[in-house]
Design a protein around this motif. Sequence first.
Motif, short mmCIF file in Angstrom:
data_model
loop_
_atom_site.label_atom_id
_atom_site.label_comp_id
_atom_site.label_asym_id
_atom_site.label_seq_id
_atom_site.Cartn_x
_atom_site.Cartn_y
_atom_site.Cartn_z
N THR A 128 0.92 7.38 -2.33
CA THR A 128 1.05 7.44 -3.80
C THR A 128 1.52 8.83 -4.21
OG1 THR A 128 -1.17 8.33 -4.23
CG2 THR A 128 -0.99 5.93 -4.03
N TRP A 129 1.84 9.00 -5.48
CA TRP A 129 2.25 10.32 -5.97
C TRP A 129 1.12 11.33 -5.81
CZ3 TRP A 129 5.88 13.57 -6.67
CH2 TRP A 129 5.67 14.70 -7.46
N ALA A 130 -0.13 10.85 -5.94
CA ALA A 130 -1.27 11.77 -5.78
C ALA A 130 -1.30 12.36 -4.37
CB ALA A 130 -2.59 11.05 -6.07
N ASP A 131 -0.75 11.64 -3.40
CA ASP A 131 -0.70 12.18 -2.03
C ASP A 131 0.14 13.46 -1.99
OD1 ASP A 131 -1.90 9.71 -1.61
OD2 ASP A 131 -1.00 9.46 0.37
N ILE A 132 1.15 13.54 -2.84
CA ILE A 132 1.97 14.76 -2.86
C ILE A 132 1.10 15.93 -3.35
CG2 ILE A 132 4.00 15.86 -3.95
CD1 ILE A 132 4.73 13.79 -1.81
N GLY A 133 0.21 15.64 -4.31
CA GLY A 133 -0.74 16.67 -4.75
C GLY A 133 -1.69 17.05 -3.62
N ALA A 134 -2.22 16.03 -2.93
CA ALA A 134 -3.19 16.30 -1.86
C ALA A 134 -2.53 17.06 -0.70
CB ALA A 134 -3.81 14.99 -1.38
N ILE A 135 -1.27 16.74 -0.42
CA ILE A 135 -0.57 17.45 0.66
C ILE A 135 -0.44 18.92 0.27
CG2 ILE A 135 1.63 17.72 1.90
CD1 ILE A 135 1.93 14.70 1.84
N GLY A 136 0.02 19.17 -0.96
CA GLY A 136 0.16 20.57 -1.40
C GLY A 136 -1.17 21.30 -1.34
#
Length: 327
Positions: A128-136
């Motif tokens: 999900t898009w939230a994964d991009i937040g979690a990766i960062g």
Amino acid sequence: MTTTVTNPGSRVDDAAGERLFNEIIARDSRIEPRDWMPADYRKSLTRQISQHAHSEIIGMQPEANWITRAPSLKRKAVLMAKVQDEAGHGLYLYSAAETLGTSRDRMTEDLIAGKARYSSIFNYPVLTWADIGAIGWLVDGAAICNQVPLCRASYGPYGRAMVRICKEESFHQRQGFEILLELANGTPEQRAMAQDAVDRWYAPSLMMFGPPDEESPNSQKSMEWNIKRFSNDELRSRFVGMMVEQIRVLGLELPDKDVRYNEETGRWEHGPLDWNEFREVLAGRGPCNAQRMERRREAHEEGAWVREAAAAYAAKQAAGRATAKVA
Ligand code: BYC
């Protein structure tokens, strides 16, 4: 007196070279490419730096896949810049590794052939898009925690490359944190999406620091040589401490009820990690290993014309310079 052949570029014999090397390490100074160095030091550094370079390059894939789906123009531009930074990190690191005598082509061949490692973390799916937040936030956060001490690595080109990489990683970490903060303060669905991403990326990000100290064959030598400054477990514990503070600001929860500060050891502790899963990922059997490698091979093949064009251009330039000299 015999001149060494095991260490290209050095002008001293092995005994004098080793003495000098040990002195440089003892006063915590830097080894440079033309200095004498033990063959194992060269090998271990080539291993670590090339793995790191491969991680940056493979690490572009999970995020690049989200550039077209980023929710706004601003998010798209930021994510594109981050992915480009990672390509740059890969290139600085390949250059640093090349100073040790292995060509970038060779390192790339090893990666394509499945002989080289890259970070376990990039074998997990980005759902999900939230994964991009979690990766960062988590992945780049773990990277900073692991890599800031590497700015003091005894090998000059590696340490210097890490300084710039770490500056860029802090921007990456902030962008991830900001994405999560916005989602955590958004609708209940967005908040749930942010929590779900943190839940899935938490354990894999702790595993980025490598196996537990007692199962880390490279750590001891690497620390004696001032390449690594802290053990895998020490850095993992510091990272847990960092996250405990920041998750409060996010208003989310870490999916680990065992997180606590141990007053006696002065270390943050976390719950058990699934080291079998880690070993499976390292053995090429993680959720996305096959996909990442296939994509990397395709990109390499598709890029063949660029390499050929660059080589033809370099040959033309060299021929031009030779003609000018004769004239
Ligand atoms: N994944 O003896 P150990 C990034 C291997 S890029 C895969 O403890 P060492 C980013 C290890 O290589 C993140 N393999 O090793 C990019 C060794 O195998 P070999 C990458 C792992 O070297 C884009 C074996 O397990 N960061 O941040 O003392 C977007 C035994 O381990 C892993 C770096 O590469 C793993 N997680 O310590 C966003 C940093 N862990 O080689 C972010 C530089 C261990 O003997 N590297 N292995 O076959 C290091 O600091 C160290 O190499 C490590 C491992 C801490 C990773």
